[in-house]
Enzyme design. Sequence first.
Site, mmCIF file in Angstrom:
data_model
loop_
_atom_site.group_PDB
_atom_site.id
_atom_site.type_symbol
_atom_site.label_atom_id
_atom_site.label_comp_id
_atom_site.label_asym_id
_atom_site.label_seq_id
_atom_site.Cartn_x
_atom_site.Cartn_y
_atom_site.Cartn_z
ATOM 1 N N ILE A 13 -7.030 -0.858 -7.274
ATOM 2 C CA ILE A 13 -6.957 -2.320 -7.143
ATOM 3 C C ILE A 13 -7.640 -2.774 -5.850
ATOM 4 O O ILE A 13 -8.394 -3.756 -5.836
ATOM 5 C CB ILE A 13 -5.499 -2.827 -7.207
ATOM 6 C CG1 ILE A 13 -4.801 -2.268 -8.455
ATOM 7 C CG2 ILE A 13 -5.468 -4.354 -7.225
ATOM 8 C CD1 ILE A 13 -3.338 -2.616 -8.562
ATOM 9 N N ASP A 34 -8.943 3.227 4.745
ATOM 10 C CA ASP A 34 -8.397 4.087 3.683
ATOM 11 C C ASP A 34 -8.339 5.521 4.202
ATOM 12 O O ASP A 34 -9.274 6.003 4.841
ATOM 13 C CB ASP A 34 -9.266 4.004 2.422
ATOM 14 C CG ASP A 34 -8.526 4.484 1.174
ATOM 15 O OD1 ASP A 34 -8.279 3.663 0.285
ATOM 16 O OD2 ASP A 34 -8.196 5.697 1.111
ATOM 17 N N LYS A 35 -7.240 6.188 3.878
ATOM 18 C CA LYS A 35 -7.056 7.586 4.310
ATOM 19 C C LYS A 35 -7.854 8.546 3.427
ATOM 20 O O LYS A 35 -8.017 9.709 3.775
ATOM 21 C CB LYS A 35 -5.550 7.902 4.207
ATOM 22 C CG LYS A 35 -5.124 9.258 4.695
ATOM 23 C CD LYS A 35 -3.613 9.440 4.422
ATOM 24 C CE LYS A 35 -3.137 10.841 4.728
ATOM 25 N NZ LYS A 35 -1.705 11.000 4.379
ATOM 26 N N THR A 101 4.025 6.771 3.643
ATOM 27 C CA THR A 101 2.924 5.798 3.517
ATOM 28 C C THR A 101 3.449 4.408 3.174
ATOM 29 O O THR A 101 3.066 3.414 3.794
ATOM 30 C CB THR A 101 1.926 6.271 2.432
ATOM 31 O OG1 THR A 101 1.192 7.369 2.963
ATOM 32 C CG2 THR A 101 0.956 5.166 2.045
ATOM 33 N N THR A 126 4.959 -4.670 -6.319
ATOM 34 C CA THR A 126 4.920 -4.352 -7.747
ATOM 35 C C THR A 126 6.151 -4.901 -8.471
ATOM 36 O O THR A 126 7.220 -5.040 -7.866
ATOM 37 C CB THR A 126 4.852 -2.824 -7.935
ATOM 38 O OG1 THR A 126 5.081 -2.513 -9.307
ATOM 39 C CG2 THR A 126 5.913 -2.098 -7.104
ATOM 40 N N SER A 157 10.501 3.055 -2.649
ATOM 41 C CA SER A 157 9.713 2.951 -1.409
ATOM 42 C C SER A 157 9.011 1.595 -1.339
ATOM 43 O O SER A 157 8.901 0.993 -0.273
ATOM 44 C CB SER A 157 8.709 4.105 -1.305
ATOM 45 O OG SER A 157 7.690 3.987 -2.279
ATOM 46 N N LYS A 158 8.552 1.084 -2.478
ATOM 47 C CA LYS A 158 7.901 -0.238 -2.486
ATOM 48 C C LYS A 158 8.938 -1.327 -2.177
ATOM 49 O O LYS A 158 8.646 -2.299 -1.479
ATOM 50 C CB LYS A 158 7.240 -0.508 -3.840
ATOM 51 C CG LYS A 158 6.041 0.372 -4.152
ATOM 52 C CD LYS A 158 4.859 0.166 -3.218
ATOM 53 C CE LYS A 158 4.131 -1.139 -3.451
ATOM 54 N NZ LYS A 158 2.914 -1.229 -2.585
ATOM 55 N N LEU A 194 -1.809 5.839 -17.344
ATOM 56 C CA LEU A 194 -1.825 5.856 -18.812
ATOM 57 C C LEU A 194 -3.188 5.525 -19.440
ATOM 58 O O LEU A 194 -3.733 6.344 -20.196
ATOM 59 C CB LEU A 194 -0.756 4.896 -19.376
ATOM 60 C CG LEU A 194 -0.742 4.845 -20.905
ATOM 61 C CD1 LEU A 194 -0.064 6.077 -21.497
ATOM 62 C CD2 LEU A 194 -0.040 3.581 -21.414
#
Length: 340
Positions: A13, A34-35, A101, A126, A157-158, A194
């Site tokens: 995304i 970005d890692k 993270t 989310t 975690s989110k 998916l």
Amino acid sequence: MSTIIVTGGAGFIGGNFVHYHLREHPEDRVVCIDKLTYAGNLSTLAPVMDNPNFRFVKLDICDREGVFALFEEEKPDAVINFAAESHVDRSIENPEIFLKTNIIGTATMMDACRAFGNIRYHQVSTDEVYGDLPLDRPDLFFTETTPIHTSSPYSSSKAGADLLVMAYHRTYDLPVTISRCSNNYGPYHFPEKLIPLMIANCLNDKPLPVYGEGKNVRDWLYVEDHCKAIDLIVRKGTIGEVYNVGGHNEMANIDIVKLIIKELGKDESLITYVTDRKGHDLRYAIDPTKIHNELGWLPETKFADGIKKTIKWYLDNRSWWEEIISGEYQNYYDKMYGNR
Ligand code: NAD
Ligand code: TDX
């Protein structure tokens, strides 16, 4: 000209957002952190690498020193945090990196925002933070006031990150917003998820592993519609608010798989029912009334068109995903699906 820091821009995304932002707002500078974990692909950003308004920095959002040094150098006007460990199945195998993270990384980015003049911060969250809805109650939807009620280490975690974001707003007056979107699909989607997994397996005539009976329902949104929603929230959203994002497109997993089989001209005998995911959420369904009424957002891409565009993208960009599934990903696939 504004400078926007986008974290996780080498992922699905975030990558689509970088492309969207540079196209829609050529006056802005976009700095991507970005890692480059297994999910980060620089090839996703290849089309913009030479854009003078774009900079890529390989950096972990938990690296406080590195993040603060970058803020000192770039003096950003806004931060949009996409970076996360994002796959539910991986979180069931190994929760720890998700906590690091998704929670510590979020706190680190917000601390940098505080330290450099209370910078505008947007958290990409989310719908999974709301848990799930029953399959036999199609009248129920997630609204922004639905209680947080998580099922997996990923969604927990989110949710932890979301709580921290709201706490930083209340305690430090950090100008924040949160978006909670439903399942995205589209180009550059990592083939562990998916839709791209089923497209790749179909094209390779490999079994299509459907969890349980395939009756679980997800609410699918074309990734560009999500990018547009985030851009609107960052520019016009009310500080301190949460916005749900979704396009009322609920589908059972098995119907998605059958549609992909049909589009690719394959046979349903490829479908293989496998052991269900632990704690598998039954149904997600977003009520997007708030973002529609307040910001005028509406999804533009219908699923029937979006899935065709997505399949075409995977057909036209075989090297992007073939490179991924030929590497380390193969070990993951064997571990997750080998004895399932
Ligand atoms: P993704 O896994 O495709 O990409 C994640 C990116 O973050 C990768 O490029 C990875 O290298 C990077 N990253 C991971 N850890 C990092 C760290 N410590 N420091 C810096 N970068 C790091 O994920 P995605 O599907 O693009 O999801 C992006 C965001 O959107 C996530 O926050 C996710 O929770 C949220 N979200 C995803 C969906 C979906 O359907 N995919 C739906 C709603 C919300
Ligand atoms: O091989 C599979 N077989 C299968 O039946 C895979 C990978 C998934 N599934 C099922 C599980 C889910 O019911 O398909 C559905 C979708 O699975 P994922 O693509 O793993 O997505 P989901 O678990 O719904 O989470 C996604 O949406 C919310 C993203 O990965 C999250 O990052 C986002 O927050």
